[in-house]
Design a protein around this motif. Structure first.
Motif, PDB file in Angstrom:
ATOM      1  N   VAL A 223       8.609  -6.003  -5.776  1.00  0.00           N
ATOM      2  CA  VAL A 223       7.697  -5.139  -5.033  1.00  0.00           C
ATOM      3  C   VAL A 223       6.734  -4.475  -6.014  1.00  0.00           C
ATOM      4  O   VAL A 223       7.157  -3.865  -6.992  1.00  0.00           O
ATOM      5  N   ILE A 224       5.465  -4.643  -5.742  1.00  0.00           N
ATOM      6  CA  ILE A 224       4.447  -3.974  -6.556  1.00  0.00           C
ATOM      7  C   ILE A 224       3.750  -2.953  -5.676  1.00  0.00           C
ATOM      8  O   ILE A 224       3.319  -3.271  -4.565  1.00  0.00           O
ATOM      9  N   TRP A 225       3.662  -1.735  -6.168  1.00  0.00           N
ATOM     10  CA  TRP A 225       2.953  -0.703  -5.418  1.00  0.00           C
ATOM     11  C   TRP A 225       1.495  -0.678  -5.855  1.00  0.00           C
ATOM     12  O   TRP A 225       1.180  -0.849  -7.033  1.00  0.00           O
TER      13      TRP A 225
ATOM     14  N   GLY B  20       0.848  -1.187   0.000  1.00  0.00           N
ATOM     15  CA  GLY B  20       0.000   0.000   0.000  1.00  0.00           C
ATOM     16  C   GLY B  20       0.887   1.241   0.000  1.00  0.00           C
ATOM     17  O   GLY B  20       1.854   1.314   0.746  1.00  0.00           O
ATOM     18  N   CYS B  21       0.563   2.205  -0.849  1.00  0.00           N
ATOM     19  CA  CYS B  21       1.424   3.384  -1.021  1.00  0.00           C
ATOM     20  C   CYS B  21       1.510   4.222   0.246  1.00  0.00           C
ATOM     21  O   CYS B  21       2.539   4.802   0.536  1.00  0.00           O
TER      22      CYS B  21
ATOM     23  N   THR C 100       1.670  -3.313 -15.583  1.00  0.00           N
ATOM     24  CA  THR C 100       2.299  -3.813 -14.358  1.00  0.00           C
ATOM     25  C   THR C 100       2.237  -5.341 -14.301  1.00  0.00           C
ATOM     26  O   THR C 100       3.230  -6.008 -14.009  1.00  0.00           O
ATOM     27  N   LEU C 101       1.064  -5.881 -14.612  1.00  0.00           N
ATOM     28  CA  LEU C 101       0.894  -7.329 -14.522  1.00  0.00           C
ATOM     29  C   LEU C 101       1.692  -8.041 -15.613  1.00  0.00           C
ATOM     30  O   LEU C 101       2.281  -9.096 -15.384  1.00  0.00           O
ATOM     31  N   LYS C 102       1.726  -7.436 -16.770  1.00  0.00           N
ATOM     32  CA  LYS C 102       2.513  -8.014 -17.871  1.00  0.00           C
ATOM     33  C   LYS C 102       3.999  -8.052 -17.498  1.00  0.00           C
ATOM     34  O   LYS C 102       4.672  -9.065 -17.672  1.00  0.00           O
ATOM     35  N   ASN C 103       4.462  -6.930 -16.971  1.00  0.00           N
ATOM     36  CA  ASN C 103       5.867  -6.856 -16.547  1.00  0.00           C
ATOM     37  C   ASN C 103       6.183  -7.849 -15.438  1.00  0.00           C
ATOM     38  O   ASN C 103       7.307  -8.344 -15.337  1.00  0.00           O
ATOM     39  N   LEU C 104       5.184  -8.110 -14.620  1.00  0.00           N
ATOM     40  CA  LEU C 104       5.392  -9.014 -13.501  1.00  0.00           C
ATOM     41  C   LEU C 104       5.799 -10.401 -13.999  1.00  0.00           C
ATOM     42  O   LEU C 104       6.727 -11.018 -13.478  1.00  0.00           O
ATOM     43  N   ILE C 105       5.120 -10.872 -15.017  1.00  0.00           N
ATOM     44  CA  ILE C 105       5.449 -12.183 -15.568  1.00  0.00           C
ATOM     45  C   ILE C 105       6.881 -12.199 -16.104  1.00  0.00           C
ATOM     46  O   ILE C 105       7.632 -13.133 -15.863  1.00  0.00           O
TER      47      ILE C 105
END
Ligand SMILES: [Zn+2]
Length: 139
Positions: free
Chosen positions: A114-116, A65-66, A128-133
């Protein structure tokens, strides 16, 4: 028993429930699961109890959480106007603990992602989700 909720209240409650269902961590979980990734949640033995642990990929993921984790330069990270010092100290302590945990995890050989929360909002979400993979797959 009479229905004490008028229509307005009810739809407000419904929207609250929906908002809870799509909280950032769940979004990430759902996305990864649908893409064939399997994970454990909140592994107590690991520093900082990562939100997701992908043992097969030696990867841990934190969805932060930011506000609570003090995302620097983020519009969602605004220190409240009351008890400002208290909040500053609290959030700074959390952020420092986060960094220590990431360091320790890396030392143990984990890849730390880490994902914000703000990176999962609106148009940014897809990217973001694409980059996550990509991040998980890249050794
Ligand atoms: Zn943010």
């Amino acid at each position: 028993m009479a229905d004490v909720h008028d229509k307005k209240t009810r739809s407000y409650n419904m929207s609250r429930i929906r908002a809870k269902d799509t909280k950032p961590e769940l979004l990430v979980r759902k996305f990864l699961f649908e893409n064939g990734f399997r994970y454990r949640l909140h592994q107590k033995k690991l520093p900082g109890k990562p939100d997701l642990t992908l043992r097969k990929h030696n990867t841990v993921i934190f969805v932060n959480g930011c506000f609570w984790h003090g995302h620097q330069g983020c519009k969602y990270f605004v220190i409240p106007k009351t008890r400002t010092e208290w909040w500053k100290d609290k959030i700074q302590a959390t952020a420092e603990k986060d960094l220590k945990n990431y360091e320790e995890l890396r030392r143990q050989g984990w890849k730390v992602i880490v994902i914000w929360e703000c990176e999962l909002k609106g148009e940014k979400r897809r990217e973001t989700l694409k980059n996550l993979i990509t991040k998980i797959a890249n050794e």
